[in-house]
Write an enzyme that holds these catalytic residues in place. Sequence first.
Site, short mmCIF file in Angstrom:
data_model
loop_
_atom_site.label_atom_id
_atom_site.label_comp_id
_atom_site.label_asym_id
_atom_site.label_seq_id
_atom_site.Cartn_x
_atom_site.Cartn_y
_atom_site.Cartn_z
N ARG A 15 0.80 -1.23 0.00
CA ARG A 15 0.00 0.00 0.00
C ARG A 15 0.84 1.28 0.00
O ARG A 15 0.33 2.36 -0.25
CB ARG A 15 -0.96 -0.01 1.20
N TYR A 386 41.39 20.50 -6.21
CA TYR A 386 41.12 19.27 -6.95
C TYR A 386 41.69 19.40 -8.35
O TYR A 386 41.40 20.36 -9.06
CB TYR A 386 39.60 19.08 -6.99
C1 UD1 Z 1 -1.93 -6.70 12.40
C2 UD1 Z 1 -2.75 -7.56 13.39
C3 UD1 Z 1 -3.99 -6.76 13.84
C4 UD1 Z 1 -3.56 -5.45 14.43
C5 UD1 Z 1 -2.67 -4.67 13.45
C6 UD1 Z 1 -2.08 -3.46 14.14
C7 UD1 Z 1 -2.41 -9.85 12.70
C8 UD1 Z 1 -2.98 -11.02 12.03
N1 UD1 Z 1 -3.16 -8.77 12.75
O1 UD1 Z 1 -2.73 -6.47 11.24
O2 UD1 Z 1 -4.69 -7.52 14.81
O3 UD1 Z 1 -4.71 -4.69 14.74
O4 UD1 Z 1 -1.56 -5.46 13.01
O5 UD1 Z 1 -1.38 -2.64 13.22
O6 UD1 Z 1 -1.31 -9.93 13.20
N2 UD1 Z 1 4.57 -9.09 8.57
C9 UD1 Z 1 5.60 -9.98 8.36
N3 UD1 Z 1 5.34 -11.16 7.75
C10 UD1 Z 1 4.11 -11.52 7.37
C11 UD1 Z 1 3.04 -10.62 7.61
C12 UD1 Z 1 3.31 -9.43 8.22
O7 UD1 Z 1 6.74 -9.69 8.68
O8 UD1 Z 1 3.97 -12.63 6.84
C13 UD1 Z 1 4.86 -7.84 9.24
C14 UD1 Z 1 4.56 -6.61 8.40
O9 UD1 Z 1 5.72 -6.20 7.68
C15 UD1 Z 1 4.16 -5.57 9.42
C16 UD1 Z 1 3.59 -6.41 10.55
O10 UD1 Z 1 4.03 -7.72 10.36
O11 UD1 Z 1 5.26 -4.83 9.91
C17 UD1 Z 1 2.07 -6.38 10.60
O12 UD1 Z 1 1.57 -6.88 9.37
P1 UD1 Z 1 0.36 -6.17 8.64
O13 UD1 Z 1 0.11 -6.89 7.39
O14 UD1 Z 1 0.56 -4.70 8.61
O15 UD1 Z 1 -0.81 -6.56 9.67
P2 UD1 Z 1 -2.18 -5.83 9.86
O16 UD1 Z 1 -3.09 -6.24 8.80
O17 UD1 Z 1 -1.92 -4.37 10.01
MG MG Z 2 -0.15 -2.99 9.63
#
Ligand code: UD1
Ligand code: MG
Length: 451
Positions: A15, A386
């Site tokens: 995004r 230089y």
């Molecule tokens: C997540 C939480 C949600 C919370 C929100 C807060 C889960 C399933 N959901 O959702 O409950 O309200 O954060 O911001 O955890 N990432 C990885 N590997 C992956 C997936 C994600 O490293 O396979 C990292 C992303 O880079 C990011 C973080 O984990 O820094 C959170 O992932 P993101 O996809 O932003 O989760 P949200 O949908 O925001």
């Molecule tokens: Mg997030």
Amino acid sequence: MDRFAVILAAGKGTRMKSKLYKVLHPVLGKPMVEHVVDQLDNIGVSRQIVIVGHGAEAVQDTLGSRVDYAVQEEQLGTGHAVQMAESELAGKQGATLVVCGDTPLLTAETLEALLAHHEAQDAKVTVLTAIADDATGYGRVIRGEDGNVTKVVEHKDASEAELAIREINTGTYVFDNELLFEALRQVGNDNAQGEYYLPDVISIAKQAGEVVAAHTAPTFDETIGVNDRVALAQAETIMRKRTNERLMRAGVTFMDPASTYISPDAVIGSDTIVYPGTVILGKTVIGSECVIGPNSDIRNSVIEDGATVRQSVLSDSRVGNGAQVGPFAHLRQQAVLGANTRVGNFVEIKKSTFGDGAKASHLSYIGDASIGERVNLGCGSITVNYDGKNKFETVVEADAFVGCNVNLIAPVTVGKGAIVAAGSTITDDVPEEALAIARERQTNKEGYTKR
Ligand code: UD1
Ligand code: MG
């Protein structure tokens, strides 16, 4: 108790619509993930493991060896991401903080409060929650009759009733380290996104009869996760306000805090005035009673007490007590000015030192030079440092006077107290106290224009 931290930073950040890896987008000049790592450093954790995926090298280049890394090849969810740290952490006794790399506003105080609550409750899991005005996209915190957390439901999996809940999961948690990795083995991916959700560890722990606690962050703002550029700008605004207010309370005057951008790592002394349009980034240190700006751009520099830096650009440089810089000066790459020096308009100084009281008031380039105390570099003094291949040094010793429009062809030394006549191109050393003139003599052709 030992403290560990896992920082989730493997997501693509789709995004953001960016070539730059999401967690490397800067907030007040510092990559988001570095804000997180700095706060974890402040509370003291014995290991920090950053989970990286696409763009792993860029993150490693930024954070270097201050943290350890684990690679998540495929982004199968936050639970799967934490599992990548298993080989580093499994079996260790202690508390493990899990923090997302895209929450740059989290403070060490809140992380400490979260850990304190976790210990006081004797909990196996403590989730940091926040109350959102608009909870869209966040996981909702479901509490039982007794007020304790029973589970977190992702937005996409939530019922009508659950969607009405405004208490959200911030994505920051403390886990009992051993329980964390045991519970992660039981997490499945049977949900709307087909992902292994880290928050599922909460319900697994709960069902096993363990204590799951929740701690609510003081403000929602502190917990925002940056998923797009709109949130990035919000994070900038919040952090700018927070930093500027802290400095104002410490005695710094801002003419217009809304147009003044200061890194949270910068230090500014009391009775310094910062004018609008100023950007102060990196580990800059500014003393007291300074005047900065308007429109100065200062990075990783030190400015001592009583100095003035107007409409100027400084990086990796140092300005001594009472010095006056600008308007329109450029100091870079270890320009070091002594006390009461003066550097005026359209003067660029690179990798050079100015002794106390030395001046270059107008239109000069001074590079790879050592300028002695009280030296006056006249308008248009240039170090010719230089030759197209190598850089050479210029030395101008104390009390020398260099006239206007002088080229100092390096390597060259102008001795103590010497004078260089205006318009000279100096190729040989000038002895102490001597006068050097190196220019064509003028010839007047009488009556020339009438002929
Ligand atoms: C997540 C939480 C949600 C919370 C929100 C807060 C889960 C399933 N959901 O959702 O409950 O309200 O954060 O911001 O955890 N990432 C990885 N590997 C992956 C997936 C994600 O490293 O396979 C990292 C992303 O880079 C990011 C973080 O984990 O820094 C959170 O992932 P993101 O996809 O932003 O989760 P949200 O949908 O925001
Ligand atoms: Mg997030």
